[in-house]
Design an enzyme around this catalytic site. Sequence first.
Site, PDB file in Angstrom:
ATOM      1  N   GLY A  60       0.788  -1.223   0.000  1.00  0.00           N
ATOM      2  CA  GLY A  60       0.000   0.000   0.000  1.00  0.00           C
ATOM      3  C   GLY A  60       0.822   1.277   0.000  1.00  0.00           C
ATOM      4  O   GLY A  60       0.264   2.380  -0.026  1.00  0.00           O
ATOM      5  N   ASP A 170      -6.605 -11.519  -7.347  1.00  0.00           N
ATOM      6  CA  ASP A 170      -6.931 -10.090  -7.432  1.00  0.00           C
ATOM      7  C   ASP A 170      -6.490  -9.459  -8.749  1.00  0.00           C
ATOM      8  O   ASP A 170      -6.814  -8.317  -9.036  1.00  0.00           O
ATOM      9  CB  ASP A 170      -6.333  -9.315  -6.252  1.00  0.00           C
ATOM     10  CG  ASP A 170      -4.799  -9.352  -6.206  1.00  0.00           C
ATOM     11  OD1 ASP A 170      -4.173  -9.797  -7.192  1.00  0.00           O
ATOM     12  OD2 ASP A 170      -4.240  -8.942  -5.179  1.00  0.00           O
ATOM     13  N   HIS A 173      -1.496  -8.706  -8.007  1.00  0.00           N
ATOM     14  CA  HIS A 173      -0.248  -9.191  -7.423  1.00  0.00           C
ATOM     15  C   HIS A 173       0.202 -10.503  -8.065  1.00  0.00           C
ATOM     16  O   HIS A 173      -0.562 -11.459  -8.122  1.00  0.00           O
ATOM     17  CB  HIS A 173      -0.414  -9.378  -5.914  1.00  0.00           C
ATOM     18  CG  HIS A 173      -0.757  -8.102  -5.206  1.00  0.00           C
ATOM     19  ND1 HIS A 173      -2.063  -7.749  -4.882  1.00  0.00           N
ATOM     20  CD2 HIS A 173       0.026  -7.078  -4.792  1.00  0.00           C
ATOM     21  CE1 HIS A 173      -2.050  -6.565  -4.297  1.00  0.00           C
ATOM     22  NE2 HIS A 173      -0.793  -6.139  -4.229  1.00  0.00           N
TER      23      HIS A 173
END
Length: 196
Positions: A60, A170, A173
């Site tokens: 993040g 997702d 990644h």
Amino acid sequence: MCNSMSFAYAHSASKSILVLGDSLSAEYGLVRGQGWVSLMEKKLADSNPNSTVINASISGETTSGGKTRLPALVNKLKPDIVIIELGGNDALRGLSLAASEENFLAMISTAKKANAEVLLIGMKIPPNYGREYTQNFFSLYAKLSKEQKVRLVPFLLEGIAERDDLFQADRIHPVASAHPLILNNVWPQLVPLLMK
């Protein structure tokens, strides 16, 4: 890597490498030790056991966070090489390119003032952000590399991004099997810095 390069590299001075990155470098969704930074550390251990790798990557992380954290890191660790793998989360959060550029410039300046070599790692973002923003985002890395005279990995996920089988569910990644390919993208630009 050719034998002559291996020989020369094996006799280069030991280096300390600081990796300042986001989830792509922080082993998100992987078993510890499977990410490209860990693989790089193992590869260095084979040819130059005195070199060290410090992975200061955080999932993040943005360029703003990197800019904030880097001064203390270089002051404490005194790395020879700083690898900056950031920017993707800036785009996901809609940060302006001008702000990202300012943050990159600050990080590069901090590293240079600490007498560290810089390796900048480029990133691409999905086209749904609009063609202009997407293209300008990608070209920012080459611009910084040229203007600041730092080495550049044009795109961390070159040869990986278009393959669904190399990504976690997702679709952001990479899976463990992709990380040796990521290291292959980084290594050719890292070697010249290791040999300085």
